[in-house]
Design an enzyme around this catalytic site. Sequence first.
Site, PDB file in Angstrom:
ATOM      1  N   LEU A 181     -59.217   9.779   3.979  1.00 50.55           N
ATOM      2  CA  LEU A 181     -57.761   9.655   3.842  1.00 50.55           C
ATOM      3  C   LEU A 181     -57.213   8.545   4.725  1.00 50.55           C
ATOM      4  CD1 LEU A 181     -56.672  13.429   3.866  1.00 50.55           C
ATOM      5  CD2 LEU A 181     -56.784  11.898   1.890  1.00 50.55           C
ATOM      6  N   GLY A 238     -57.251   6.135  15.974  1.00 49.65           N
ATOM      7  CA  GLY A 238     -57.801   5.461  17.134  1.00 49.65           C
ATOM      8  C   GLY A 238     -59.206   5.912  17.481  1.00 49.65           C
ATOM      9  N   ASP A 260     -47.921   7.018  22.202  1.00 47.81           N
ATOM     10  CA  ASP A 260     -48.338   6.130  21.109  1.00 47.81           C
ATOM     11  C   ASP A 260     -47.512   6.432  19.865  1.00 47.81           C
ATOM     12  OD1 ASP A 260     -49.759   4.050  20.003  1.00 47.81           O
ATOM     13  OD2 ASP A 260     -51.457   5.282  19.397  1.00 47.81           O
TER      14      ASP A 260
END
Length: 517
Positions: free
Chosen positions: A31, A35, A164
Amino acid sequence: MNGDYCSSSSRPHKLPLHYLMKITNNFSEVLGTGGVGVVYKGVQSDGVIVAVKKLLHSMPNSLEQFENEIDLLMRLEHPNIVRLIGYCYNIQKQHVPYKGEHVFAEESEILLCLEYMPNGSLDRFLSDPDSRVDWHTRYKIIEGICNGLEHLHEQTDGPIIHLDLKPANILLSDAFVPKITDFGLSRLLDPRETMCTMMVRGTLGYMPPEFIQGILTSKSDIFSLGVIIMEVVTGQRNYLEDATISSEEFIELELQKWRNMLQQAPGYTMQEIDCPQIKRCIEIGIICMNPLRAERPTITKVIKMLRGQDDTDGDVSNDVMSSAFQIRSGPTELLYIYPNELSFSLEPGRRNRNIRCLVRLMNVTDKCVAFHFKATRASNNYCIEPADGFMWPFATTNVVVTMEELGELLPSDLQCNDEFLVQSIVVKEHRVTSEHIPEDKFNMMPSNKVHRVNLSIVHVPPNQATSQEQVQHSEARLDALQSEGPQKVCFSKWSGAASGLTSSNQLKQYNSKVIDI
């Protein structure tokens, strides 16, 4: 327990590896990638689709990030945070060859089973030029992200800072409900403290300026939120195309685009309601991107402004707009460099020797990067240590620039035309050595493969407080670095080892497109 271990009503629990292999058809359909892992599609026997995230062991610090993500997701439950269904932490002993012998070595499989988001990431939505999402849906996305972030920041045992936050880490349900995901870099912060660290990671363009100094607070997420809000409102990443535009002009230009679009909708009658809401969202985005973290609002205040319960007037300045443009543009796509203006504290009319300035380089990519640091225009003598080197993914190194002696007496106006150039390129991991990198390597590369940043020099008098403080901070940091010994965050003429990596084999499975120098 029934045939399906994944239940929509139960708390996150341990899942067998054989079950996850079965529902993913032995990890056959990808999919997406993150990271530190690859996400696979899983289908349960009742037809319910789930997402299974599998750890990539080759990535530096991947195990730590994965365990951190599991720990945080186990305690989080909110409509705007992706739901953890279960996890698998499977360790086995394998008989493997090693130095001409066979030994038993541990082999671990770490996986997360998460709820499936059929509309993918917000990043995909922003990247699609044909995406025609109306304003009400965009507003719902912005509101949902804010609500999810408030849940993170308002935890009873201290705020969780995401660190992040970006469109790629916002997933969209079939009804475009946003859900924050990817907590590998997130931290649980003591509410009374500001966290300082040398190991800062994030994504260029969404990182606040204080990241380069290793400062982490909940206001770090607010900066990233501001960038996301601006991208959702404008529908594009490169919304800041003119660094000289005022905040008023920018807001009016965007509003006019929306008026034109809204007026084309058949039977549309809500412009008087929607346009003020659009304007308010743009203002909030600009306010959140304030380069001064103390001036950024809390997430609670952001939500109040979003709902019209708190005023945004007076907080949107042209200075903030200009600074936000510079930060968003980023000094380079490979290295984040701080500062980009080197200050040397000098006394006019005297010869000044051995004045040092500290420059920090941060590799903001998941690739190995080579850099070269040199003076391109210099009337003075400078010593640069290290002048070149290799940097591991997300690593930081410190460069000391020493002004050895002025070539002539300093003019009374303190004017200086000296300049430095920092060049960086992506390199293949097997090319990382402790040898010097000839400048010719950079000069022979195609211009579009080399990122260049010019650093200027300024001379400041000793009595200029702010600049003097910066020099003192650099001197103190330099002394601390020297007392710690050689920096071990890059291969260079200053160091011959890499922090956190025991061997180059840990980077073998990178699939990035890199340049072979």
